[in-house]
Motif scaffolding. Sequence first.
Motif, mmCIF file in Angstrom:
data_model
loop_
_atom_site.group_PDB
_atom_site.id
_atom_site.type_symbol
_atom_site.label_atom_id
_atom_site.label_comp_id
_atom_site.label_asym_id
_atom_site.label_seq_id
_atom_site.Cartn_x
_atom_site.Cartn_y
_atom_site.Cartn_z
ATOM 1 N N LEU A 47 0.830 -1.203 0.000
ATOM 2 C CA LEU A 47 0.000 0.000 0.000
ATOM 3 C C LEU A 47 0.865 1.254 0.000
ATOM 4 O O LEU A 47 0.606 2.205 -0.750
ATOM 5 C CB LEU A 47 -0.914 -0.004 1.223
ATOM 6 C CG LEU A 47 -1.867 1.176 1.389
ATOM 7 C CD1 LEU A 47 -2.879 1.221 0.249
ATOM 8 C CD2 LEU A 47 -2.587 1.104 2.737
ATOM 9 N N GLU A 48 1.913 1.265 0.818
ATOM 10 C CA GLU A 48 2.834 2.411 0.851
ATOM 11 C C GLU A 48 3.495 2.615 -0.507
ATOM 12 O O GLU A 48 3.635 3.754 -0.977
ATOM 13 C CB GLU A 48 3.910 2.183 1.916
ATOM 14 C CG GLU A 48 3.507 2.569 3.314
ATOM 15 C CD GLU A 48 4.695 2.628 4.242
ATOM 16 O OE1 GLU A 48 4.843 3.616 4.962
ATOM 17 O OE2 GLU A 48 5.482 1.656 4.253
ATOM 18 N N LYS A 49 3.885 1.518 -1.130
ATOM 19 C CA LYS A 49 4.545 1.609 -2.434
ATOM 20 C C LYS A 49 3.595 2.167 -3.486
ATOM 21 O O LYS A 49 3.965 3.031 -4.283
ATOM 22 C CB LYS A 49 5.048 0.227 -2.845
ATOM 23 C CG LYS A 49 5.881 0.214 -4.118
ATOM 24 C CD LYS A 49 6.445 -1.174 -4.370
ATOM 25 C CE LYS A 49 7.306 -1.190 -5.635
ATOM 26 N NZ LYS A 49 7.867 -2.543 -5.896
ATOM 27 N N LEU A 50 2.351 1.691 -3.480
ATOM 28 C CA LEU A 50 1.366 2.176 -4.440
ATOM 29 C C LEU A 50 1.040 3.642 -4.189
ATOM 30 O O LEU A 50 0.843 4.416 -5.135
ATOM 31 C CB LEU A 50 0.096 1.327 -4.362
ATOM 32 C CG LEU A 50 -1.035 1.689 -5.331
ATOM 33 C CD1 LEU A 50 -0.556 1.580 -6.780
ATOM 34 C CD2 LEU A 50 -2.248 0.791 -5.107
ATOM 35 N N ALA A 51 1.001 4.047 -2.919
ATOM 36 C CA ALA A 51 0.662 5.428 -2.571
ATOM 37 C C ALA A 51 1.697 6.418 -3.116
ATOM 38 O O ALA A 51 1.378 7.586 -3.362
ATOM 39 C CB ALA A 51 0.540 5.573 -1.060
ATOM 40 N N GLN A 52 2.924 5.952 -3.308
ATOM 41 C CA GLN A 52 3.963 6.823 -3.850
ATOM 42 C C GLN A 52 3.666 7.233 -5.288
ATOM 43 O O GLN A 52 4.138 8.274 -5.758
ATOM 44 C CB GLN A 52 5.324 6.124 -3.766
ATOM 45 C CG GLN A 52 5.813 5.908 -2.344
ATOM 46 C CD GLN A 52 7.097 5.081 -2.289
ATOM 47 O OE1 GLN A 52 7.653 4.709 -3.328
ATOM 48 N NE2 GLN A 52 7.563 4.792 -1.089
ATOM 49 N N THR A 53 2.881 6.411 -5.986
ATOM 50 C CA THR A 53 2.555 6.712 -7.384
ATOM 51 C C THR A 53 1.131 7.231 -7.556
ATOM 52 O O THR A 53 0.771 7.645 -8.653
ATOM 53 C CB THR A 53 2.730 5.453 -8.263
ATOM 54 O OG1 THR A 53 1.783 4.448 -7.847
ATOM 55 C CG2 THR A 53 4.140 4.895 -8.109
#
Length: 247
Positions: free
Chosen positions: A125-131
């Motif tokens: 989720l954190e990784k996706l939120a970066q994009t």
Amino acid sequence: MPEIRPLQVHHLKSACSSCSVLELCLPIGMTGEEVERLDTLIVQRFKVKKGAALYRTGDPLRSLYAVRIGSFKTCVVSVDGREQVTGFHIPGEMLGLDAISADAHACTAFALEDSEVCPIHFAQLEKLAQTLPSLQHNLNRLLSREIVRDHSMLMLMGNMNSDERLAAFLLNLSQRFSIRGYSSKEFVLKMRREEIGSYLGLRLETICRGIAHLRDQGLVEIAGRDVKILDMEGLKQMIAGCHRQPR
């Protein structure tokens, strides 16, 4: 202390885009394409039986959990074994945010009834939120809401007498049910009176007296766990201090 049953899981298919509480949960304000990307993080939602623990204090942070059906309570246990309820959570709300700061859960979450959650793997989720700026905004909004809730609880405990605390609790539930399309005046309490007392910092007998006081004033009818609000404005005035009772 409630009996801790093993988590009972029944896997189901999942899709944020078709969820009945979409507008209340993490995908709020996101486009269809963005919701589909979030969908990929929810491999499968699962059911949690009444009384089972979704996670326990000290468990490592793996996922956040969106409540889809049912309700939960969160609690901590003191060194002498006493349970302190820290919150109640209903559909459209997120569980597990307490674990973000220390990568471990600070409380235990129990299902108050047969329930269903959507797990969202936090690292992904954190990784996706970066994009996805919209997703990052929603995460920030959820965290902010937790801070506001904590502040409201401090005000509740510090500035209100027992009847006012109970009135505020019922009004809060009323508003949350209303947002979800349910009746704001008639609903069922999924938690026991002892759990309400723990959350509000009141003894069981004080909760029972408070219910009687509100009933005698013609504000509510409470039979078992069935609640009927008779005078919504009267409850609001009580909280505002218009009809304060002696402390």
